[in-house]
Scaffold this motif. Sequence first.
Motif, PDB file in Angstrom:
ATOM      1  N   SER A 150     -26.047   7.356  29.679  1.00  0.00           N
ATOM      2  CA  SER A 150     -24.811   8.031  28.545  1.00  0.00           C
ATOM      3  C   SER A 150     -24.021   8.706  29.648  1.00  0.00           C
ATOM      4  O   SER A 150     -24.094   9.204  31.020  1.00  0.00           O
ATOM      5  N   ARG A 181     -25.481   7.187  20.240  1.00  0.00           N
ATOM      6  CA  ARG A 181     -25.281   6.286  21.109  1.00  0.00           C
ATOM      7  C   ARG A 181     -27.003   6.053  21.302  1.00  0.00           C
ATOM      8  O   ARG A 181     -27.715   4.937  21.995  1.00  0.00           O
ATOM      9  N   LYS A 208     -29.065  10.649  19.907  1.00  0.00           N
ATOM     10  CA  LYS A 208     -28.287  11.168  21.281  1.00  0.00           C
ATOM     11  C   LYS A 208     -26.679  10.296  20.810  1.00  0.00           C
ATOM     12  O   LYS A 208     -26.801   9.577  20.064  1.00  0.00           O
ATOM     13  N   LEU A 219     -22.433  10.243  21.724  1.00  0.00           N
ATOM     14  CA  LEU A 219     -20.583  10.339  22.686  1.00  0.00           C
ATOM     15  C   LEU A 219     -20.134  11.593  21.997  1.00  0.00           C
ATOM     16  O   LEU A 219     -20.056  11.400  20.569  1.00  0.00           O
ATOM     17  N   THR A 235     -22.229  13.080  26.803  1.00  0.00           N
ATOM     18  CA  THR A 235     -22.739  12.922  25.855  1.00  0.00           C
ATOM     19  C   THR A 235     -24.160  13.904  25.859  1.00  0.00           C
ATOM     20  O   THR A 235     -24.444  13.944  26.826  1.00  0.00           O
ATOM     21  N   LYS A 255     -28.021  15.561  23.942  1.00  0.00           N
ATOM     22  CA  LYS A 255     -29.898  14.868  23.509  1.00  0.00           C
ATOM     23  C   LYS A 255     -30.315  15.736  22.966  1.00  0.00           C
ATOM     24  O   LYS A 255     -29.746  16.969  23.262  1.00  0.00           O
ATOM     25  N   GLY A 257     -29.836  16.614  27.420  1.00  0.00           N
ATOM     26  CA  GLY A 257     -28.815  15.746  28.077  1.00  0.00           C
ATOM     27  C   GLY A 257     -28.267  15.376  28.538  1.00  0.00           C
ATOM     28  O   GLY A 257     -29.038  15.587  30.061  1.00  0.00           O
ATOM     29  N   SER A 258     -27.032  14.787  29.464  1.00  0.00           N
ATOM     30  CA  SER A 258     -27.163  14.482  30.313  1.00  0.00           C
ATOM     31  C   SER A 258     -25.863  14.652  31.462  1.00  0.00           C
ATOM     32  O   SER A 258     -24.829  15.433  30.564  1.00  0.00           O
TER      33      SER A 258
END
Length: 153
Positions: A77, A106, A111, A113, A132, A134, A138-139
Motif C-alpha cells: 500500500s 493493486r 484493493k 490505488l 490505497t 481495501k 485500508g492503509s
Amino acid sequence: MKCSMVALAGLALLLAAAPAFAEKVGEVSTEFIMTGPNSKIVIEAFDDPLVPGVTCHVSYPTKGGIKGALGLVEERSEASIACRQIGPIALPGNLKEGEEVFSKSRSVLFKKLHVVRFLDRKRNVLVYLAFTDKLVNGSPKHSISSVPIMPWR
C-alpha cells in the motif's frame, strides 16, 4: 438520427467523468527474482480528465516472481504522486470535492490505488491525494501533490 446524437452525447459525458487512464513512463528493478520477473517501481502518467492543463505522475511498487507475474500477490500500500500544470487550467463548473480522477487495481480482490482531487479555493490550488484502500482494512500510507492555478504564459 436524433437518438444516436443524444446517445453519443451521453457517452461523451460518461467518458469525461470517468477516471483517467495512465500511460507507463518507466520502471526500475528493485529486487532480482530468479523465478519470474523482478520486483519493480513503476511510473505512470495521467491527465486529469476534468481539468485540462494538469498532468500527474504516480509511482508504485510491484512484486515480482511467479505470483507477481500471475497477479496473485497483494501489492504493498505505497504510492507517490507529483502533479504539475502543463497548460492553461480551466476549472469546470461541476468540479466535485474528493472526486476520483484515477484508480488502479493493486490485488486480485478488493484493493485499489486511488487518486482524488480537491480544490483549495482560499489558496487557488488543486490538491491531489494518492492512497490505497481495501475492503476490510485500508492503509494510512498516502502522498499528496498541489498544483497552483496560475496564468499560462
